[in-house]
Design an enzyme around this catalytic site. Structure first.
Site, mmCIF file in Angstrom:
data_model
loop_
_atom_site.group_PDB
_atom_site.id
_atom_site.type_symbol
_atom_site.label_atom_id
_atom_site.label_comp_id
_atom_site.label_asym_id
_atom_site.label_seq_id
_atom_site.Cartn_x
_atom_site.Cartn_y
_atom_site.Cartn_z
ATOM 1 N N ASN A 10 -27.217 -7.071 -58.440
ATOM 2 C CA ASN A 10 -26.100 -7.598 -59.214
ATOM 3 C C ASN A 10 -26.138 -6.889 -60.568
ATOM 4 O O ASN A 10 -26.915 -7.252 -61.443
ATOM 5 C CB ASN A 10 -26.273 -9.115 -59.356
ATOM 6 N N LYS A 17 -29.756 -7.699 -61.987
ATOM 7 C CA LYS A 17 -30.543 -8.743 -61.308
ATOM 8 C C LYS A 17 -30.760 -8.291 -59.884
ATOM 9 O O LYS A 17 -29.858 -7.692 -59.294
ATOM 10 C CB LYS A 17 -29.777 -10.065 -61.285
ATOM 11 N N ARG A 94 -23.274 -6.840 -55.387
ATOM 12 C CA ARG A 94 -22.209 -7.746 -55.783
ATOM 13 C C ARG A 94 -21.165 -6.915 -56.520
ATOM 14 O O ARG A 94 -21.488 -6.218 -57.491
ATOM 15 C CB ARG A 94 -22.759 -8.820 -56.709
ATOM 16 N N HIS A 183 -16.073 -16.013 -57.866
ATOM 17 C CA HIS A 183 -17.147 -16.860 -57.309
ATOM 18 C C HIS A 183 -17.001 -17.024 -55.802
ATOM 19 O O HIS A 183 -17.518 -17.983 -55.216
ATOM 20 C CB HIS A 183 -17.145 -18.291 -57.904
ATOM 21 N N GLY A 213 -21.022 -23.752 -63.116
ATOM 22 C CA GLY A 213 -22.127 -23.099 -63.817
ATOM 23 C C GLY A 213 -21.683 -22.910 -65.250
ATOM 24 O O GLY A 213 -20.963 -23.746 -65.804
ATOM 25 N N ARG A 244 -15.322 -20.563 -71.843
ATOM 26 C CA ARG A 244 -13.910 -20.233 -71.589
ATOM 27 C C ARG A 244 -13.053 -21.489 -71.607
ATOM 28 O O ARG A 244 -13.484 -22.544 -71.127
ATOM 29 C CB ARG A 244 -13.744 -19.554 -70.226
ATOM 30 N N MET A 286 -25.094 -28.153 -70.676
ATOM 31 C CA MET A 286 -24.801 -29.553 -70.383
ATOM 32 C C MET A 286 -25.977 -30.473 -70.724
ATOM 33 O O MET A 286 -25.793 -31.637 -71.067
ATOM 34 C CB MET A 286 -24.403 -29.671 -68.908
ATOM 35 N N ARG A 287 -27.214 -29.938 -70.659
ATOM 36 C CA ARG A 287 -28.382 -30.759 -71.010
ATOM 37 C C ARG A 287 -28.348 -31.154 -72.485
ATOM 38 O O ARG A 287 -28.626 -32.290 -72.849
ATOM 39 C CB ARG A 287 -29.682 -29.996 -70.726
ATOM 40 N N GLY A 333 -25.372 -24.508 -61.677
ATOM 41 C CA GLY A 333 -26.245 -25.168 -62.660
ATOM 42 C C GLY A 333 -25.850 -26.592 -63.021
ATOM 43 O O GLY A 333 -26.680 -27.507 -62.968
ATOM 44 N N VAL A 334 -24.589 -26.788 -63.380
ATOM 45 C CA VAL A 334 -24.137 -28.128 -63.764
ATOM 46 C C VAL A 334 -23.941 -28.992 -62.515
ATOM 47 O O VAL A 334 -24.425 -30.140 -62.447
ATOM 48 C CB VAL A 334 -22.815 -28.049 -64.569
ATOM 49 N N ASN A 337 -27.240 -30.140 -60.955
ATOM 50 C CA ASN A 337 -28.200 -30.881 -61.784
ATOM 51 C C ASN A 337 -27.641 -32.062 -62.566
ATOM 52 O O ASN A 337 -28.364 -33.025 -62.812
ATOM 53 C CB ASN A 337 -28.862 -29.923 -62.792
ATOM 54 N N GLU A 387 -26.027 -17.172 -53.861
ATOM 55 C CA GLU A 387 -25.168 -15.997 -53.726
ATOM 56 C C GLU A 387 -25.942 -14.792 -53.203
ATOM 57 O O GLU A 387 -25.414 -13.989 -52.449
ATOM 58 C CB GLU A 387 -24.498 -15.693 -55.077
HETATM 59 P P1 ADP Z 1 -24.148 -18.967 -64.484
HETATM 60 O O1 ADP Z 1 -24.678 -18.397 -63.185
HETATM 61 O O2 ADP Z 1 -22.668 -19.156 -64.513
HETATM 62 O O3 ADP Z 1 -24.693 -18.341 -65.720
HETATM 63 P P2 ADP Z 1 -25.606 -21.380 -63.753
HETATM 64 O O4 ADP Z 1 -25.024 -21.736 -62.436
HETATM 65 O O5 ADP Z 1 -27.008 -20.903 -63.796
HETATM 66 O O6 ADP Z 1 -24.659 -20.439 -64.577
HETATM 67 O O7 ADP Z 1 -25.487 -22.682 -64.691
HETATM 68 C C1 ADP Z 1 -25.916 -22.654 -66.012
HETATM 69 C C2 ADP Z 1 -25.576 -23.981 -66.651
HETATM 70 O O8 ADP Z 1 -26.089 -25.051 -65.870
HETATM 71 C C3 ADP Z 1 -26.213 -24.187 -68.023
HETATM 72 O O9 ADP Z 1 -25.396 -23.645 -69.039
HETATM 73 C C4 ADP Z 1 -26.291 -25.693 -68.122
HETATM 74 O O10 ADP Z 1 -25.089 -26.185 -68.695
HETATM 75 C C5 ADP Z 1 -26.343 -26.177 -66.697
HETATM 76 N N1 ADP Z 1 -27.636 -26.745 -66.326
HETATM 77 C C6 ADP Z 1 -28.731 -26.102 -65.886
HETATM 78 N N2 ADP Z 1 -29.733 -26.968 -65.638
HETATM 79 C C7 ADP Z 1 -29.254 -28.200 -65.914
HETATM 80 C C8 ADP Z 1 -29.783 -29.518 -65.860
HETATM 81 N N3 ADP Z 1 -31.033 -29.768 -65.458
HETATM 82 N N4 ADP Z 1 -28.976 -30.538 -66.220
HETATM 83 C C9 ADP Z 1 -27.711 -30.316 -66.611
HETATM 84 N N5 ADP Z 1 -27.147 -29.095 -66.685
HETATM 85 C C10 ADP Z 1 -27.900 -28.051 -66.343
#
Ligand code: ADP
Length: 401
Positions: A10, A17, A94, A183, A213, A244, A286-287, A333-334, A337, A387
């Site tokens: 990627n 990556k 990718r 995506h 994410g 964004r 988001m954390r 990510g969001v 989690n 992915e």
């Molecule tokens: P991308 O691939 O678009 O960079 P990811 O899918 O890795 O993003 O998501 C990154 C986002 O996920 C972080 O900016 C954060 O907001 C969120 N995130 C990651 N871990 C947690 C968690 N444990 N709790 C809440 N949000 C999380």
């Protein structure tokens, strides 16, 4: 022994990556990242997963993508996984923009390279970096099949009614303006994994996938086929994201130019890099937003509410597009989690058959799982995206003998 390994690359503008997978059991042999390519402070992190070894980190200037890939090849060689291995079946790349041309993963030849190049105006930041990665990898292993897997491909099945903007047709056609979506590799993987979780074939399942994410997008998938998605000509459209804005009245741009005196480039930066959650409250993680809300921070709470409001609107819209929804899948990510995001996104939608079970939703884990009550009409699922595995699977399917 036949070749069963696939290297997934990627390539971004200043980073590469990578993951090396063995397709016999989809296991990961190695993974890593080269960052800040072209700077003095480049960094390579390499984890030899097959041997269970420690992550190795090397710092120091990496001049360009060629140097980066050579450094990656050296790290892999140290683990006996070098790019010269006969066990390597393909390199999967990718590629962000495949336009209307590439509806499927494609083995790369000179014609394919030229077409990806022709699509640069549609993805000026991403396609050139992807091309550099492909060219460098081809130079290292000219004999090896290289496969391009496009972020846009899964969305090429969208009907014209969803893909076209309501603007002058001649102008749109001249500039190739339409909704492409991004995506796609994740939406494809997660929609299929959701069907599997329900014990059904993808053809029998309608799913709304929410890829949340730092970038975020929603898609409506009917029987395995994408019928709508929230990102458009570029990844700017749709949901509120980390940086964004997502959907916005296009006249805001005219206003900022005419009344605010901003240049097009400044507005581009504003909407892509300084908006969304970070624009609303100064944080895009988001954390951290959750921590601030718990501490009574009003600004963070409003940012969260705006994020959820938009998400809910897309759930409603895609419910209407699909007519019948079997599951909503949260990923990235969001989505994977942040249980509070999942809970808030479906709150009040019980009449649509949507709800989460508080206890199930609170459980953390790496496996696909249902978080809706047992008798829910529409299942709510958490499905970790992968992915790299999807790119490797698609590339391997094309080249295996
Ligand atoms: P991308 O691939 O678009 O960079 P990811 O899918 O890795 O993003 O998501 C990154 C986002 O996920 C972080 O900016 C954060 O907001 C969120 N995130 C990651 N871990 C947690 C968690 N444990 N709790 C809440 N949000 C999380």
């Amino acid at each position: 022994m036949s070749a069963t390994r696939v290297l997934v690359l990627n390539s971004g503008s200043s980073s590469v990556k990578y993951q090396l997978l063995d397709m016999r059991d989809s296991s990961r042999l190695a993974a890593g990242l080269v960052e800040r390519i072209g700077e003095e402070t480049s960094r390579l992190r390499h984890t030899p997963l097959a041997s269970g070894g420690e992550t190795r980190e090397s710092l120091g200037p990496v001049a360009d993508h060629e140097a980066a890939l050579k450094a990656v090849a050296e790290e892999l060689s140290r683990d006996g996984l070098g790019l010269d291995s006969p066990e390597l079946a393909a390199i999967g790349h990718r590629v962000v923009h495949g336009g209307r041309t590439f509806t499927e993963p494609t083995v790369i030849d000179d014609t394919v390279l030229a077409e990806i190049e022709r699509l640069i105006p549609l993805a000026p930041l991403h396609n050139p970096a992807n091309l550099t990665g492909i060219r460098t990898a081809r130079a290292l292993r000219p004999d090896l099949p290289q496969v391009a897997v496009f972020d846009t491909a899964f969305h090429t099945t969208m009907p014209e009614s969803a893909a076209r903007y309501a603007i002058d047709v001649a102008t749109a056609d001249e500039h190739r303006i339409r909704r492409y979506g991004f995506h796609g590799t994740s939406h494809a993987y997660v929609s299929r994994a959701t069907a599997r979780l329900l014990g059904k074939a993808p053809e029998d399942v309608n799913v709304i996938v929410l890829h949340l994410g730092n970038g975020a997008s929603a898609s409506a998938v009917r029987g395995g086929t994408c019928v709508d998605t929230s990102m458009g000509l570029t990844p700017l459209e749709g949901l509120v994201m980390g940086t964004r804005s997502g959907d916005i009245d296009p006249a805001v741009i005219f206003h900022l130019a005419r009344v605010g005196g901003m240049s097009i480039d400044e507005i581009d930066t504003l909407l892509n890099k300084k908006s969304g959650l970070i624009g609303l409250c100064g944080d895009n993680d988001m954390r951290e937003i959750r921590r601030r809300i718990d501490a009574g921070d009003e600004e963070a709470k409003l940012a969260f509410d705006i994020y959820i409001h938009r998400l809910k609107k897309y759930i409603g819209a895609y419910y209407a597009v699909l007519g019948r929804v079997d599951a909503i899948a949260f990923t990235a990510g969001v989505g994977e989690n942040a249980s509070e995001v999942r809970e808030a996104a479906v709150a009040g939608l019980e009449t649509l058959g949507l709800a989460v079970d508080g206890a199930l939703n609170a459980v953390r884990g790496d496996e696909p799982r249902l978080v809706s009550p047992a008798d829910a009409r529409v299942k709510v699922a958490v499905v970790p995206t992968d992915e790299e595995l999807e790119i490797a699977t698609q590339a391997y399917a094309l080249v295996k003998k």
